[in-house]
Design a protein around this motif. Structure first.
Motif, PDB file in Angstrom:
ATOM      1  N   SER A 285      13.202   4.742  21.779  1.00  0.00           N
ATOM      2  CA  SER A 285      13.550   6.145  21.952  1.00  0.00           C
ATOM      3  C   SER A 285      12.432   6.898  22.655  1.00  0.00           C
ATOM      4  O   SER A 285      12.672   7.711  23.567  1.00  0.00           O
TER       5      SER A 285
ATOM      6  N   GLY B 100      16.719  10.312  18.432  1.00  0.00           N
ATOM      7  CA  GLY B 100      17.272   9.138  19.097  1.00  0.00           C
ATOM      8  C   GLY B 100      17.200   7.893  18.229  1.00  0.00           C
ATOM      9  O   GLY B 100      18.156   7.114  18.148  1.00  0.00           O
ATOM     10  N   ALA B 101      16.051   7.680  17.588  1.00  0.00           N
ATOM     11  CA  ALA B 101      15.913   6.530  16.693  1.00  0.00           C
ATOM     12  C   ALA B 101      16.872   6.635  15.514  1.00  0.00           C
ATOM     13  O   ALA B 101      17.476   5.639  15.090  1.00  0.00           O
TER      14      ALA B 101
ATOM     15  N   ASN C 129      12.827   8.365  26.505  1.00  0.00           N
ATOM     16  CA  ASN C 129      12.679   9.803  26.690  1.00  0.00           C
ATOM     17  C   ASN C 129      11.429  10.149  27.496  1.00  0.00           C
ATOM     18  O   ASN C 129      11.421  11.140  28.236  1.00  0.00           O
TER      19      ASN C 129
ATOM     20  N   TYR D 153      17.566  -0.900  23.735  1.00  0.00           N
ATOM     21  CA  TYR D 153      17.768  -1.074  22.296  1.00  0.00           C
ATOM     22  C   TYR D 153      18.157  -2.517  21.960  1.00  0.00           C
ATOM     23  O   TYR D 153      17.825  -3.024  20.883  1.00  0.00           O
TER      24      TYR D 153
ATOM     25  N   TYR E  55      13.173   0.705  17.220  1.00  0.00           N
ATOM     26  CA  TYR E  55      14.053   1.755  17.746  1.00  0.00           C
ATOM     27  C   TYR E  55      13.279   3.025  18.110  1.00  0.00           C
ATOM     28  O   TYR E  55      13.575   3.677  19.111  1.00  0.00           O
TER      29      TYR E  55
END
Length: 397
Positions: free
Chosen positions: A340, A132-133, A344, A328, A336
């Motif tokens: 993420s 994700g990052a 999550n 974000y 980041y």
């Protein structure tokens, strides 16, 4: 932490390319991880419950174990990524996600099944947080909502196909072939890892996961998303068990409709959020999610089940995109990984708590009332959603 710390866009009128070779390689790893995860998400509870005498508690336990390990892994992944880089962490995650699926069917003992779920959950955590990052770092700032929506669609397609396909394969070919397929999907995608950046040097002091969790600017949208994720964990775990057996094909159809609706809604939410602001979408997404779960309570009415999961899917997709885009936008690039992880964590903690709590509740009330009570619980997340909107209007984080 300010309401937005993103740098200004580049020259006016310049629309940067969204899909690059690096982003394509990232999508390959995302598809591999997501396919492996969702192919078995509804299958493993069925496998655990296949022993005479077992019921909803065991089904909830395996999903809860998977999500518990995922949550623990997500807490440590930003630290690992900062030290080892994206490639190492993603590769390790895909290995831990795929390899245990090969040995799941060696035993139906609950200790063995839970152990496999714990290892796979840790692997999934590594892939989603590091991935994700990395994903957001590869997306142009001015197209972030659209880019995250595209990433959501890419990840959503495997859930769209994997959830119903997994249950169908398990019923028609047995558990061995579907577990092997899930393993290979994750392991083969490791080949794309060398095409990804190793690490990104971002300006600004890194934000720890615990510090990020204490920030209202991040905690409020994460809390709202966690509550909507309750419904996602419940649907994938218990819908195959709650729907009457005489409605052939209904479960497969419902498990197709829900992620399909989520993917479409997430795409439109991303484009709308880039133009009008993601914060405006959170309350409508939350209300749609709760309404969908309430309609799904009519488990003996096939049309209601399909409509319910579709409405839930729309609300869930909107909330997915709106919350992560908003989070974000409130951190520098060095944060980041923390965003993420937090997002999550909200996703997987919500799914895990939903599965375990719903299993215990359904054992006392039956499935219809358990769905209705879940919908009522989800409405309570309106409080942090409204607080966040009010803070945004006041210019506070």
């Amino acid at each position: 932490m300010t309401s937005s710390v993103d740098p200004p866009s580049q020259a006016a009128g310049v629309r940067q390319r969204l899909v690059t070779p690096a982003l394509l390689m990232r999508f390959v790893t995302a598809v591999g991880a997501s396919s492996s995860f969702f192919l078995l998400l509804s299958v493993v509870p069925m496998y655990a419950q296949g022993v005479p005498g077992r019921g909803s508690d065991e089904a909830g336990l395996v999903t809860g174990a998977l999500m518990l390990a995922t949550v623990v892994g997500e807490l440590m992944t930003p630290w690992l990524t900062a030290r080892c880089g994206y490639r190492v962490v993603l590769g390790a995650g895909l290995l831990l996600l795929g390899a245990p699926a090969l040995v799941l069917t060696l035993s139906q003992d609950m200790t063995w099944i839970v152990a496999v779920c714990l290892v796979r959950g840790l692997g999934f955590a590594l892939t989603v947080v590091a991935g994700g990052a990395l994903t957001v770092s590869l997306i142009p700032l001015e197209r972030r909502g659209e880019g995250l929506a595209l990433a959501g669609v890419v990840v959503g397609v495997p859930s769209l196909v994997g959830l119903p396909l997994g249950t169908w394969l398990a019923s028609h070919t047995g558990y061995g072939p579907v577990c092997t397929a899930a393993a290979l999907l994750a392991l083969i995608s490791i080949a794309a890892v060398p095409g990804l950046p190793g690490r990104e040097v971002a300006p600004g002091k890194p934000i720890g996961v615990l510090a990020g969790g204490r920030s209202p600017a991040l905690a409020r949208p994460a809390a709202v998303f966690a509550v909507t994720a309750l419904g996602a964990g419940i649907i994938v775990t218990f819908l195959p068990l709650a729907v009457a057996a005489q409605y052939s094909g209904l479960v497969a159809a419902a498990l197709f409709v829900q992620p399909a609706a989520s993917a479409v809604a997430r795409w439109f939410a991303g484009r709308h959020g880039d133009r009008h602001g993601a914060d405006r979408l959170i309350v409508p997404g939350l209300l749609a999610s709760a309404a969908g779960i309430l309609v799904t309570a009519l488990t003996d009415v096939p049309v209601a089940v399909i409509v319910g999961v579709a409405v839930f899917g729309i609300g869930f997709g909107i909330t997915q995109n709106a919350t992560i885009t908003l989070m974000y936008s409130r951190v520098p690039a060095s944060g980041y990984g923390t965003v993420s992880a937090l997002w999550n964590l909200a996703y997987d903690a919500g799914m895990g708590i939903g599965a375990v709590g719903f299993g215990a509740m359904a054992a006392l009330t039956g499935y219809p009332w358990a769905f209705a009570l879940t919908a009522a619980l989800m409405v309570t997340a309106l409080a942090p959603a409204w607080w966040d909107r009010a803070a945004g209007r006041d210019g506070r984080s």
